[in-house]
Design a protein around this motif. Structure first.
Motif, short mmCIF file in Angstrom:
data_model
loop_
_atom_site.label_atom_id
_atom_site.label_comp_id
_atom_site.label_asym_id
_atom_site.label_seq_id
_atom_site.Cartn_x
_atom_site.Cartn_y
_atom_site.Cartn_z
N HIS A 317 9.17 24.58 -30.12
CA HIS A 317 9.43 24.71 -31.55
C HIS A 317 8.17 25.07 -32.34
O HIS A 317 8.19 25.09 -33.57
N THR A 318 7.07 25.32 -31.64
CA THR A 318 5.81 25.64 -32.32
C THR A 318 5.94 26.94 -33.12
O THR A 318 6.49 27.93 -32.63
N GLY A 319 5.42 26.91 -34.34
CA GLY A 319 5.41 28.11 -35.18
C GLY A 319 4.00 28.62 -35.39
O GLY A 319 3.03 28.10 -34.83
N ARG A 320 3.88 29.62 -36.24
CA ARG A 320 2.58 30.25 -36.46
C ARG A 320 1.58 29.27 -37.08
O ARG A 320 0.42 29.23 -36.68
N VAL A 343 2.01 32.57 -30.09
CA VAL A 343 3.19 31.73 -30.37
C VAL A 343 4.32 32.04 -29.39
O VAL A 343 4.96 31.14 -28.85
N ALA A 344 4.57 33.31 -29.15
CA ALA A 344 5.65 33.70 -28.24
C ALA A 344 5.40 33.18 -26.83
O ALA A 344 6.32 32.67 -26.16
N ARG A 345 4.17 33.26 -26.38
CA ARG A 345 3.86 32.80 -25.02
C ARG A 345 3.88 31.27 -24.92
O ARG A 345 4.28 30.71 -23.91
N VAL A 346 3.45 30.60 -25.98
CA VAL A 346 3.53 29.14 -26.01
C VAL A 346 4.98 28.68 -25.91
O VAL A 346 5.32 27.76 -25.16
N GLN A 347 5.85 29.34 -26.66
CA GLN A 347 7.26 28.97 -26.64
C GLN A 347 7.89 29.21 -25.27
O GLN A 347 8.67 28.40 -24.79
#
Length: 507
Positions: A317-320, A343-347
């Motif tokens: 759920h992490t955002g910018r 962010v995309a890779r973290v998600q």
């Protein structure tokens, strides 16, 4: 209740230790008692003197600490227990007598009249010997209220300092608690002792205070028999936050909780109120963004109130805003396009592994920025043995291009290996040596696969100054997994410090 004076009686050392599997050593009891006193707890029940010689020695040790808190011993309704408590040098006794017919007739095999008579005699005896006396009506929540009042009145008339309403088996609800304590408080100072079998321990404790109780029995982290006692930290913050009633120094609550969790080997649930790992952690993009704009946006009170710090957790759920803030903590700046990629890779990673550590985030950021990071500390070799009388370990590290070898001993192979790592890093004698003093804030086994080829995952959190990092490592050997995680954490702390202040790192 804002004008009320309410105290806390902590029974972690007695009722808390009655939890299955919990056994506190004398040093641990002394440490917990000191921490309770530092927090400003009014009464510390140090144990039950009738248990045995070892318990009495421990109670004496707590009584000799010179605490500001009143130190008491639990005592059954027999004179010998009072004498044993006196021999321990305590300030008072918590005298338990049966209150419900189930206990009067079924457990003790006596009558109501005999219970009243015995209570009067024991209270007078304890008071004659200079003890502070609290009478606890055991199983009071299932007692006939008229008899409970008769018992309390007799105790007060005999000289008892207070009477305690005990919900011994966590049986009752707030309405009945309020009714009982209201009637008892009319007769004299009243305490409330609640258990959490119905999940109502805090609610019942607050109902008791609202009804007139001015002392609440509690245990740190709610440790205790069955579902546990009311949690001291939850009662303290509820009274402080909701009603403006100060009972203890709330800033000591987290350290107190950690001390008890370590001593009892009962870990704190992540979602535990006040002191759980997630109590002040934010992962959701909406919540993180709101918290960064206004710290009170998604928190009932500041984490500093209970000795905590706010954490921004990385996950699906992490955002910018959260990723940018987490990178900034490590001195890493990224462009808007790079941030979107991070962010995309973290998600994606979080969907696979559930938890994304600081090391994962920084590795992703390095890759997105097209950078190959130069390690400052690398584990080259590890040897650990535990077959002898004292576990030993030796490590070979590369620190800023130089090989360093060190060995150590410890309580176990992991402890020995960690000590060897610190010794090797400290022996480097350069700017990397400062990492040897980094604090190991948390260490736990995160996951273990099944079978004979089981893989253990170890997660460590280390900090130095205002910088902290969380790293996870997996291996078939727990010692190697632990050392790898620690070495990687130390390396990350050094690199983060270097990126944040390159001029200092170059000196």
């Amino acid at each position: 209740m804002s004008d009320r004076e309410v105290g806390l009686l902590d029974t972690t050392l007695r009722d808390g230790e009655q939890a299955p599997g919990v056994s506190l050593a004398p040093d641990e009891k002394a440490e917990i008692a000191t921490a309770l006193d530092r927090a400003g707890v009014s009464v510390v029940e140090a144990g039950s003197a009738c248990t045995g010689d070892g318990e009495r020695e421990t109670i004496r040790r707590v009584a000799d600490l010179g605490l500001d808190a009143r130190v008491t011993s639990f005592a059954r309704g027999v004179r010998r227990d009072v004498d044993l408590a006196l021999d321990c040098g305590v300030d008072g006794v918590n005298l338990v007598v049966p209150a419900s017919d189930r206990h009067v007739e079924g457990k003790v095999g006596t009558s109501r009249d005999e219970v009243v008579e015995t209570t009067e005699e024991l209270v007078a005896y304890a008071r004659d010997h200079g003890l502070w006396v609290e009478v606890i009506g055991e199983d009071g929540s299932r007692a006939d209220f008229e008899f409970l009042e008769e018992l309390a009145e007799a105790a007060h008339d005999a000289g008892a300092d207070r009477f305690c309403f005990a919900d011994t088996v966590g049986h009752t609800g707030p309405q009945r608690t309020y009714e009982a304590v209201s009637r008892l408080a009319e007769l004299g100072p009243t305490s409330a002792h609640t258990h959490d079998d119905l999940g109502l321990a805090v609610t019942n404790a607050l109902a008791g205070v609202a009804a007139g109780a001015d002392l609440v029995h509690a245990t740190v982290n709610g440790v205790g028999e069955r579902a546990g006692n009311v949690a001291l930290e939850e009662v303290a913050i509820a009274l402080d936050h909701c009603y403006g009633v100060e009972t203890v120094a709330t800033t000591e609550l987290y350290d107190l909780a950690r001390t008890v969790a370590d001593a009892t080997d009962v870990p704190l649930a992540p979602n535990k109120a006040v002191v759980g790992e997630n109590a002040f952690a934010h992962e959701s993009g909406i919540h993180t963004d709101g918290t960064l704009k206004d710290e009170r946006m998604y928190e009932p009170y500041p984490p500093e109130t209970v000795g905590r710090e706010r954490r921004l957790v990385l996950g699906k759920h992490t955002g910018r805003a959260g990723a940018k803030a987490a990178l900034a903590e490590h001195g890493v700046e990224v462009s808007d396009d790079e941030l979107a990629a991070v962010v995309a890779r973290v998600q994606r990673l979080a969907e696979q592994e559930k938890r994304v550590t600081d090391a994962d985030l920084l590795a992703i950021a390095d890759d997105v920025r097209g950078r190959e990071r130069d390690r400052r500390i690398t584990l080259l070799e590890l040897t650990a043995t535990s077959g002898g009388p004292r576990p030993t370990a030796s490590v070979r590290l590369e620190v800023d291009g130089d090989e360093r070898v060190a060995s150590g001993t410890g309580d176990g192979p992991v402890d020995a290996a960690v000590g060897a790592v610190r010794e090797a890093v400290a022996g480097s004698g350069d700017s990397a040596a400062v990492a040897a003093d980094a604090d190991l804030d948390s260490y736990h086994v995160d996951a273990i696969t099944g079978g004979t080829d089981a893989v253990v995952t170890v997660e460590v959190e280390m900090s130095q100054g205002d910088r902290s990092v969380t790293v996870r490592a997996s291996d078939g050997d727990i010692t190697r997994a632990s050392v790898t995680a620690m070495v990687n954490a130390l390396d990350r702390l050094l690199v983060a410090d270097e990126e944040a202040d390159p001029a200092t790192a170059d000196d």
